[in-house]
Design a protein around this motif. Structure first.
Motif, short mmCIF file in Angstrom:
data_model
loop_
_atom_site.label_atom_id
_atom_site.label_comp_id
_atom_site.label_asym_id
_atom_site.label_seq_id
_atom_site.Cartn_x
_atom_site.Cartn_y
_atom_site.Cartn_z
N ALA A 100 -9.96 50.80 0.30
CA ALA A 100 -10.90 50.50 1.38
C ALA A 100 -12.01 49.57 0.91
CB ALA A 100 -11.50 51.80 1.92
N LEU A 101 -12.51 49.82 -0.29
CA LEU A 101 -13.58 48.99 -0.86
C LEU A 101 -13.13 47.55 -1.05
CD1 LEU A 101 -16.34 48.60 -2.36
CD2 LEU A 101 -15.11 49.29 -4.45
N ILE A 102 -11.96 47.36 -1.66
CA ILE A 102 -11.47 46.02 -1.93
C ILE A 102 -11.25 45.26 -0.61
CG2 ILE A 102 -9.55 44.67 -2.86
CD1 ILE A 102 -11.29 45.89 -5.02
N GLU A 103 -10.66 45.91 0.35
CA GLU A 103 -10.41 45.25 1.63
C GLU A 103 -11.71 44.77 2.27
OE1 GLU A 103 -7.53 46.09 5.36
OE2 GLU A 103 -9.02 47.65 5.00
N ALA A 104 -12.71 45.65 2.30
CA ALA A 104 -13.97 45.30 2.95
C ALA A 104 -14.74 44.25 2.15
CB ALA A 104 -14.82 46.56 3.12
N ALA A 105 -14.81 44.43 0.83
CA ALA A 105 -15.60 43.51 0.01
C ALA A 105 -15.00 42.11 0.00
CB ALA A 105 -15.70 44.05 -1.42
N VAL A 106 -13.69 42.01 -0.19
CA VAL A 106 -13.05 40.70 -0.23
C VAL A 106 -13.09 40.06 1.16
CG1 VAL A 106 -10.86 39.50 -0.62
CG2 VAL A 106 -11.62 41.27 -2.22
N GLY A 107 -12.91 40.86 2.18
CA GLY A 107 -12.98 40.33 3.53
C GLY A 107 -14.35 39.76 3.88
N ALA A 108 -15.39 40.28 3.22
CA ALA A 108 -16.76 39.82 3.49
C ALA A 108 -17.21 38.70 2.56
CB ALA A 108 -17.72 41.00 3.38
N GLY A 109 -16.37 38.34 1.58
CA GLY A 109 -16.72 37.19 0.76
C GLY A 109 -16.66 37.36 -0.74
N VAL A 110 -16.35 38.55 -1.24
CA VAL A 110 -16.23 38.74 -2.69
C VAL A 110 -15.02 37.98 -3.21
CG1 VAL A 110 -15.61 40.45 -4.46
CG2 VAL A 110 -17.48 40.92 -2.86
N ARG A 111 -15.18 37.27 -4.31
CA ARG A 111 -14.09 36.48 -4.88
C ARG A 111 -13.72 36.89 -6.31
NH1 ARG A 111 -12.96 36.34 -0.72
NH2 ARG A 111 -12.97 34.68 0.82
N HIS A 112 -14.50 37.81 -6.89
CA HIS A 112 -14.23 38.26 -8.26
C HIS A 112 -14.39 39.78 -8.31
CE1 HIS A 112 -14.58 34.03 -9.06
NE2 HIS A 112 -15.87 34.03 -8.77
N VAL A 113 -13.41 40.45 -8.90
CA VAL A 113 -13.42 41.91 -8.99
C VAL A 113 -13.23 42.34 -10.44
CG1 VAL A 113 -12.22 44.04 -8.33
CG2 VAL A 113 -12.54 42.20 -6.64
N ILE A 114 -14.12 43.21 -10.92
CA ILE A 114 -13.97 43.84 -12.23
C ILE A 114 -13.74 45.31 -11.97
CG2 ILE A 114 -15.03 44.29 -14.46
CD1 ILE A 114 -16.84 41.85 -13.89
N PHE A 115 -12.61 45.81 -12.46
CA PHE A 115 -12.21 47.18 -12.15
C PHE A 115 -12.25 48.05 -13.39
CE2 PHE A 115 -8.76 50.40 -11.59
CZ PHE A 115 -9.43 51.17 -10.65
N SER A 116 -12.90 49.20 -13.24
CA SER A 116 -13.02 50.19 -14.30
C SER A 116 -11.76 51.05 -14.33
CB SER A 116 -14.25 51.05 -14.01
OG SER A 116 -14.24 52.24 -14.74
N SER A 117 -10.88 50.78 -15.31
CA SER A 117 -9.66 51.57 -15.45
C SER A 117 -9.76 52.41 -16.71
CB SER A 117 -8.43 50.67 -15.44
OG SER A 117 -7.25 51.46 -15.31
N THR A 118 -8.65 52.84 -17.24
CA THR A 118 -8.67 53.86 -18.29
C THR A 118 -7.44 53.77 -19.19
OG1 THR A 118 -8.52 56.26 -18.67
CG2 THR A 118 -7.64 55.44 -16.60
N ALA A 119 -7.62 54.19 -20.42
CA ALA A 119 -6.49 54.31 -21.34
C ALA A 119 -5.52 55.40 -20.91
CB ALA A 119 -7.00 54.60 -22.74
N ALA A 120 -5.93 56.24 -19.95
CA ALA A 120 -5.03 57.28 -19.45
C ALA A 120 -3.80 56.70 -18.76
CB ALA A 120 -5.78 58.21 -18.49
N VAL A 121 -3.82 55.42 -18.41
CA VAL A 121 -2.62 54.81 -17.81
C VAL A 121 -1.47 54.75 -18.82
CG1 VAL A 121 -3.97 53.45 -16.17
CG2 VAL A 121 -3.28 52.41 -18.35
N TYR A 122 -1.76 54.85 -20.11
CA TYR A 122 -0.73 54.77 -21.14
C TYR A 122 -0.02 56.11 -21.37
CZ TYR A 122 -2.92 50.30 -22.30
OH TYR A 122 -3.43 49.02 -22.24
N GLY A 123 -0.67 57.21 -21.01
CA GLY A 123 -0.07 58.52 -21.25
C GLY A 123 -0.01 58.85 -22.72
N GLU A 124 1.18 59.20 -23.20
CA GLU A 124 1.42 59.51 -24.62
C GLU A 124 2.15 58.34 -25.25
OE1 GLU A 124 0.55 61.99 -26.50
OE2 GLU A 124 0.46 63.87 -25.38
N PRO A 125 1.44 57.28 -25.66
CA PRO A 125 2.12 56.10 -26.18
C PRO A 125 2.85 56.39 -27.49
CG PRO A 125 -0.24 55.96 -26.58
CD PRO A 125 -0.03 57.15 -25.69
N GLU A 126 4.01 55.77 -27.64
CA GLU A 126 4.79 55.98 -28.86
C GLU A 126 4.23 55.21 -30.04
OE1 GLU A 126 8.86 55.10 -28.12
OE2 GLU A 126 9.11 56.64 -26.58
N VAL A 127 3.51 54.13 -29.76
CA VAL A 127 2.95 53.30 -30.82
C VAL A 127 1.43 53.29 -30.69
CG1 VAL A 127 2.85 50.98 -31.81
CG2 VAL A 127 5.01 51.84 -30.84
#
Length: 330
Positions: A100-127
């Motif tokens: 919802a945020l991205i849709e509204a912000a970009v629709g209103a004129g935002v052209r650059h997005v910095i997103f706070s993600s996480t190392a949790a996307v890797y799960g249990e990495p083998e390496v």
């Protein structure tokens, strides 16, 4: 043009605001519902809008009225065990509301997005250390909710005409070296926060969840990144995008792992307090070890961390806890 910082009254978001101000930015707007953030954490002179990031009318109005071209999105739920017990709450906060945020912000004129993600996307990495190109296999709803948002941003950027930098954090700790902000939630679950509270008598003990992991001392191994260094990575990402740089996905860590028991010993040594450490069973959703390979962020953004030292990070965290104790007595 201005920057909108969602979650800017919280821990990491407030440090991003400070990094922007320290670099000379004049136009910074914070959007925060204050569910976990604090209005006093927003520096004087910075506009604070109290509201929900999923309120699309509010977001669009704030973007247009303040001529905002860039969004730094920190607002999220972040507690792994809580995500296991409340998965729908995490998908709502971290995925549905981000959409919802991205849709509204970009629709209103935002052209650059910095997103706070996480190392949790890797799960249990083998390496380990983990590069940005390893297979993504999150093992808890928190990591999956963030990965879904990563996919969504990547899919939407081209058709909607915005660029982005996704930063995958490892374990954030410490406080602003000037004492202006820090981890302020009394019931936070960050290890160094909890350990410093135990050292200062704010908690009865430090609970360690599992010592039977396949690590040198059996406790979980993590890469701890100082919060101001992390905020500076975001500021550099913003410069990169505004200078016409390409969209990126980058790890944010130091490439050095410390176990839970090692961190406890450092906090004891730095504080001079031998607090109780109680060993308990594993928590659901905790990976055994995860450490960043951070060469890409140094190469692409010129990121040069200043506080890559666990003793320094712990010293900052202790000083901030002492500050909070004095503040709460006033």
């Amino acid at each position: 043009m201005a920057v909108l910082v969602t979650g800017g009254a919280g821990y990491i978001g407030s440090h991003m605001v400070l990094a922007l101000l320290d670099a000379g930015a004049e136009d910074v707007v914070v959007l925060d519902d204050l569910s976990t953030g604090f209005d006093w954490a927003v520096p004087e002179g910075v506009k604070l809008v109290v509201g929900d990031v999923a309120d699309q009318d509010l977001v669009a109005r704030v973007v247009r009225e303040n001529r905002i071209d860039a969004l730094a999105h920190f607002a999220a739920k972040i507690v792994v065990p809580e995500s296991v017990s409340d998965p729908l709450g995490y998908y709502l906060a971290n995925t549905v509301k981000t959409r919802a945020l991205i849709e509204a912000a970009v629709g209103a004129g935002v052209r650059h997005v910095i997103f706070s993600s996480t190392a949790a996307v890797y799960g249990e990495p083998e390496v380990v250390p983990v590069t940005e190109t390893v297979p993504l296999n999150p093992i808890n709803p928190y990591g999956r909710s963030k990965l879904m948002s990563e996919w969504m941003i990547g899919d939407a950027a081209g058709p909607l005409g915005f660029s982005y930098v996704i930063l995958r954090y490892f374990n954030v700790a410490g406080a602003d070296p000037k004492g202006r902000s820090g981890q302020s939630s009394p019931n936070a679950t960050h290890l160094i926060k909890v350990a410093t509270q135990a050292a200062l008598g704010k908690r009865e003990r430090l609970d360690v969840f599992g010592t039977d992991y396949p690590t040198p001392d059996g406790s979980c191994l993590r890469d701890y990144i100082q919060v101001s260094d992390l905020a500076e990575a975001h500021r550099l990402a913003l410069d990169h995008l505004r200078d016409g740089g390409d969209s990126l996905i980058l790890n944010c860590g130091y490439g050095q792992g410390y176990s839970v028991l090692e961190v406890a010993e450092v906090v004891k040594r730095v504080s001079g307090v031998d607090f109780e450490v109680r060993i308990g069973p594993r928590r659901p959703g905790d990976p055994a070890r995860i450490v960043a390979a951070a060469d890409k962020i140094r190469d692409r953004l010129g990121w040069a961390p200043k506080f890559d030292d666990l003793d320094t990070i712990v010293t900052q965290a202790l000083a901030w806890e002492d500050h909070l104790a004095k503040r709460n007595r006033v």
